[in-house]
Design an enzyme around this catalytic site. Structure first.
Site, PDB file in Angstrom:
ATOM      1  CD  GLU A   1      -3.318   1.363  -2.275  1.00  0.00           C
ATOM      2  OE1 GLU A   1      -3.931   0.250  -1.900  1.00  0.00           O
ATOM      3  OE2 GLU A   1      -3.729   2.462  -2.298  1.00  0.00           O
TER       4      GLU A   1
ATOM      5  CG  HIS B   1      -2.077   0.652   1.198  1.00  0.00           C
ATOM      6  ND1 HIS B   1      -2.085   2.332   1.018  1.00  0.00           N
ATOM      7  CD2 HIS B   1      -3.444   0.626   1.578  1.00  0.00           C
ATOM      8  CE1 HIS B   1      -3.314   2.565   1.040  1.00  0.00           C
ATOM      9  NE2 HIS B   1      -4.042   1.624   1.368  1.00  0.00           N
TER      10      HIS B   1
HETATM   11  C1  BG6 Z   1      -7.178   1.613  -0.031  1.00  0.00           C
HETATM   12  C2  BG6 Z   1      -8.270   1.211  -0.420  1.00  0.00           C
HETATM   13  O1  BG6 Z   1      -6.365   0.831  -0.712  1.00  0.00           O
HETATM   14  O2  BG6 Z   1      -6.671   2.116   1.277  1.00  0.00           O
HETATM   15  C3  BG6 Z   1      -9.348   2.299   0.285  1.00  0.00           C
HETATM   16  O3  BG6 Z   1      -8.558   0.705  -1.760  1.00  0.00           O
HETATM   17  C4  BG6 Z   1      -9.058   2.378   1.703  1.00  0.00           C
HETATM   18  O4  BG6 Z   1     -10.870   1.925   0.119  1.00  0.00           O
HETATM   19  C5  BG6 Z   1      -7.504   2.961   1.702  1.00  0.00           C
HETATM   20  O5  BG6 Z   1      -9.978   3.714   2.201  1.00  0.00           O
HETATM   21  C6  BG6 Z   1      -7.076   3.087   3.111  1.00  0.00           C
HETATM   22  O6  BG6 Z   1      -7.342   2.189   3.950  1.00  0.00           O
HETATM   23  P1  BG6 Z   1      -7.128   2.296   5.752  1.00  0.00           P
HETATM   24  O7  BG6 Z   1      -7.785   1.059   6.216  1.00  0.00           O
HETATM   25  O8  BG6 Z   1      -5.698   2.449   5.679  1.00  0.00           O
HETATM   26  O9  BG6 Z   1      -7.904   3.537   5.998  1.00  0.00           O
END
Ligand code: BG6
Length: 281
Positions: free
Chosen positions: A256, A153
């Protein structure tokens, strides 16, 4: 020393001057400096005390992406929410290479109940003058097959997200999470951000280019990962996140690399390797 540990963080230094930091919490890369420029975004509001996944850097989503109705794990799984073991420096020749490990016995019982499989994850971070490689190796230590999703991510730091472009997604099908999961085919050679974006691009070519917006480019090369998520929360979602500054959406873009559209199936006793190489150009 090309790598040392301090305060649950591993600091990597390459003779060229490039640097990186990896928190043992989630084995999250929280800094990558190449050509004297920080390439990775971490929110000023990020919790760095292990109470919450780090808002920024390169959190690892595993064994799920998002939430799954039948698997009672927190969003994006448990890998980003647990302390990993530091396995030390592997080599310090041309690259500074460090390794981290996570296995089922290191995660809380509740998470093990929700995803009841024996596994061993080894995550390798390799730093050279212009690149950082983040690769993991997953071993299924069960006799039975298991299924998982995974995603790196990556939050990139950009001076102004409206001037950034992601090149290489043209003609890929994507699921638009901002539009209730509607499916589209990308028409643009360069994807730009001018509002909330949350898209899962499927079957993406391995090499994408992030045009940062200041003249520099980062090549994002994935390996054995099929999909790419592009995310920017924009104004309202930014305000709704407790660990993210209201204005910080302007200075980040997540690109990501993962395998999230379909489950990856791993037979008992087998191993699976995947990752990404980020290179400044
Ligand atoms: C992304 C998702 O990868 O991560 C989104 O596609 C999400 O939908 C984002 O809002 C952040 O996620 P988190 O759990 O770190 O707030």
């Amino acid at each position: 020393m090309p790598a040392h540990e301090s305060n649950k963080t591993i600091f990597l230094e390459h003779p060229s001057g490039s640097k990186a930091q990896v928190s043992l919490f989630g084995a999250t890369v929280t800094s990558w400096v190449a050509d004297n420029v920080e390439r990775i975004f971490v929110s000023k509001e990020a919790k760095l005390d292990g109470s919450k996944a780090i808002r920024g850097g390169i959190p690892i989503c595993f064994p799920i992406f998002g939430t799954k109705e039948k698997i009672a794990l927190p969003q994006h799984g448990f890998a980003r929410n647990n302390y990993w073991e530091y396995l030390g420096i592997v080599s310090d020749n041309d690259e500074v290479v460090v390794r981290f490990g996570l296995k089922d016995t290191q995660i809380p019982q509740e998470a093990r109940n929700a995803w009841p499989h024996s596994f061993r994850l080894t995550y390798t971070v390799s730093l050279s003058a212009k690149s950082i490689k983040t690769f993991f190796n997953l071993k299924n230590e069960d006799e039975d097959t298991f299924e998982f999703n995974t995603l790196l991510h990556t939050y990139f730091s950009v001076p102004d997200v409206t001037s950034s472009q992601v090149q290489g997604l043209a003609s890929c099908e994507y699921v638009d999470k901002v539009k209730e999961g509607a499916k589209f085919t990308e028409q643009n050679e360069n994807v730009t951000i001018a509002g909330e974006v949350d898209r899962v691009y499927k079957k993406v070519q391995d090499r994408l280019i992030l045009k940062v917006g200041d003249g520099s480019r980062i090549q994002i090369e994935k390996s054995n990962l099929k999909d790419t998520v592009v995310w920017n929360p924009w104004i309202e979602k930014a305000k709704a996140m407790g660990d993210f500054g209201n204005e910080e959406y302007k200075n980040m873009i997540c690109v990501e690399a993962g395998s999230v559209a379909d489950w990856v199936v791993l037979a008992g006793g087998q191993t699976w390797t995947a990752g990404q190489t980020l290179t400044v150009a």
